[in-house]
Design a protein around this motif. Structure first.
Motif, PDB file in Angstrom:
ATOM      1  N   MET A  69       0.849  -1.191   0.000  1.00 43.61           N
ATOM      2  CA  MET A  69       0.000   0.000   0.000  1.00 43.61           C
ATOM      3  C   MET A  69       0.883   1.238   0.000  1.00 43.61           C
ATOM      4  N   ALA A  70       0.618   2.140  -0.909  1.00 43.17           N
ATOM      5  CA  ALA A  70       1.263   3.456  -0.925  1.00 43.17           C
ATOM      6  C   ALA A  70       0.270   4.443  -0.325  1.00 43.17           C
ATOM      7  N   VAL A  71       0.791   5.347   0.514  1.00 45.73           N
ATOM      8  CA  VAL A  71      -0.080   6.332   1.150  1.00 45.73           C
ATOM      9  C   VAL A  71       0.423   7.737   0.855  1.00 45.73           C
ATOM     10  N   ALA A  72      -0.512   8.670   0.784  1.00 47.59           N
ATOM     11  CA  ALA A  72      -0.159  10.078   0.580  1.00 47.59           C
ATOM     12  C   ALA A  72       0.451  10.639   1.848  1.00 47.59           C
ATOM     13  N   GLU A  73       1.176  11.727   1.706  1.00 45.94           N
ATOM     14  CA  GLU A  73       1.827  12.377   2.856  1.00 45.94           C
ATOM     15  C   GLU A  73       0.846  12.692   3.974  1.00 45.94           C
ATOM     16  N   ASP A  74      -0.364  13.099   3.622  1.00 49.51           N
ATOM     17  CA  ASP A  74      -1.355  13.458   4.645  1.00 49.51           C
ATOM     18  C   ASP A  74      -2.196  12.262   5.106  1.00 49.51           C
ATOM     19  N   TRP A  75      -1.918  11.068   4.609  1.00 50.61           N
ATOM     20  CA  TRP A  75      -2.592   9.821   4.965  1.00 50.61           C
ATOM     21  C   TRP A  75      -4.076   9.820   4.565  1.00 50.61           C
ATOM     22  N   ARG A  76      -4.491  10.697   3.666  1.00 49.79           N
ATOM     23  CA  ARG A  76      -5.902  10.768   3.277  1.00 49.79           C
ATOM     24  C   ARG A  76      -6.200  10.061   1.957  1.00 49.79           C
ATOM     25  N   GLN A  77      -5.152   9.599   1.291  1.00 51.54           N
ATOM     26  CA  GLN A  77      -5.310   8.844   0.053  1.00 51.54           C
ATOM     27  C   GLN A  77      -4.382   7.639   0.112  1.00 51.54           C
ATOM     28  N   PHE A  78      -4.803   6.566  -0.562  1.00 47.17           N
ATOM     29  CA  PHE A  78      -3.975   5.367  -0.581  1.00 47.17           C
ATOM     30  C   PHE A  78      -4.313   4.517  -1.799  1.00 47.17           C
ATOM     31  N   ALA A  79      -3.391   3.648  -2.144  1.00 45.03           N
ATOM     32  CA  ALA A  79      -3.619   2.666  -3.202  1.00 45.03           C
ATOM     33  C   ALA A  79      -2.956   1.370  -2.759  1.00 45.03           C
ATOM     34  N   VAL A  80      -3.635   0.262  -3.013  1.00 44.33           N
ATOM     35  CA  VAL A  80      -3.137  -1.058  -2.629  1.00 44.33           C
ATOM     36  C   VAL A  80      -3.053  -1.938  -3.869  1.00 44.33           C
ATOM     37  N   ALA A  81      -1.938  -2.667  -3.978  1.00 47.85           N
ATOM     38  CA  ALA A  81      -1.784  -3.670  -5.028  1.00 47.85           C
ATOM     39  C   ALA A  81      -1.503  -5.002  -4.349  1.00 47.85           C
ATOM     40  N   GLU A  82      -2.327  -5.990  -4.621  1.00 47.27           N
ATOM     41  CA  GLU A  82      -2.124  -7.341  -4.109  1.00 47.27           C
ATOM     42  C   GLU A  82      -1.667  -8.207  -5.263  1.00 47.27           C
ATOM     43  N   GLY A  83      -0.728  -9.105  -4.998  1.00 46.43           N
ATOM     44  CA  GLY A  83      -0.286  -9.981  -6.075  1.00 46.43           C
ATOM     45  C   GLY A  83       0.880 -10.857  -5.685  1.00 46.43           C
ATOM     46  N   THR A  84       1.539 -11.380  -6.701  1.00 45.63           N
ATOM     47  CA  THR A  84       2.690 -12.254  -6.498  1.00 45.63           C
ATOM     48  C   THR A  84       3.965 -11.462  -6.761  1.00 45.63           C
ATOM     49  N   VAL A  85       5.051 -11.916  -6.158  1.00 39.06           N
ATOM     50  CA  VAL A  85       6.303 -11.188  -6.269  1.00 39.06           C
ATOM     51  C   VAL A  85       7.370 -12.002  -6.982  1.00 39.06           C
ATOM     52  N   THR A  86       8.295 -11.269  -7.556  1.00 39.65           N
ATOM     53  CA  THR A  86       9.553 -11.811  -8.053  1.00 39.65           C
ATOM     54  C   THR A  86      10.639 -11.150  -7.225  1.00 39.65           C
ATOM     55  N   LEU A  87      11.552 -11.963  -6.706  1.00 39.43           N
ATOM     56  CA  LEU A  87      12.645 -11.457  -5.885  1.00 39.43           C
ATOM     57  C   LEU A  87      13.944 -11.514  -6.673  1.00 39.43           C
ATOM     58  N   HIS A  88      14.717 -10.451  -6.577  1.00 40.37           N
ATOM     59  CA  HIS A  88      16.053 -10.398  -7.178  1.00 40.37           C
ATOM     60  C   HIS A  88      17.050 -10.120  -6.063  1.00 40.37           C
ATOM     61  N   ASP A  89      18.082 -10.955  -5.996  1.00 43.72           N
ATOM     62  CA  ASP A  89      19.141 -10.747  -5.013  1.00 43.72           C
ATOM     63  C   ASP A  89      20.456 -11.223  -5.613  1.00 43.72           C
TER      64      ASP A  89
END
Length: 144
Positions: A69-89
């Motif tokens: 979840m990304a949130v706005a500086e004032d915490w009044r807006q947000f967006a969530v992305a659910e899914g699968t991940v790819t890891l690079h190391d």
């Protein structure tokens, strides 16, 4: 809602929260600095975790599902992305390619340059930095 609907929000709001899942299925929550994946073929969030031994990375190696979840500086807006991940190391990516990918992901998650890239490279290698790329299959939020 599609990721394209929240892409600009993720690109401009780097405060994030990630949920991964423990072995018993319960959520483990961490704060992260996130952005939009700058890597070819991706259309989703990305973030770098500094320690490859962190709980979130261990959880993702066992269960590659998460939400970020990304949130706005004032915490009044947000967006969530659910899914699968790819890891690079450094275990699954060539050293030079990983070094460049980490720098690219850093820029995507903060819109700026590091003051000392050589120091950053050394720290990421020493701490086993991991790039987490999320391929979203569900997106929601409140963006005004």
């Amino acid at each position: 809602m599609e990721f394209s609907d929240v892409r600009n929000f993720f690109a401009n709001n780097h405060r994030g929260v990630i949920n991964t899942f423990r072995q018993d299925g319960s959520a483990q929550t961490s704060i992260v600095v996130c952005g939009v994946s700058p890597f070819e073929g991706d259309d989703g969030p990305v973030f770098v975790t500094v320690r490859g031994t962190s709980y979130k990375v261990r959880n993702l190696r066992r269960n590659n599902r998460c939400n970020v979840m990304a949130v706005a500086e004032d915490w009044r807006q947000f967006a969530v992305a659910e899914g699968t991940v790819t890891l690079h190391d450094y275990q699954n990516t060539d050293d030079e390619e990983m070094r460049q990918m980490l720098r690219t992901a850093f820029r995507a998650c903060g819109d700026n340059e590091h003051p000392d890239w050589e120091e950053y490279d050394r720290a990421m290698k020493q701490q086993d930095g991991v790039i987490v790329r999320v391929q979203p299959d569900r997106v929601y939020g409140l963006i005004r």
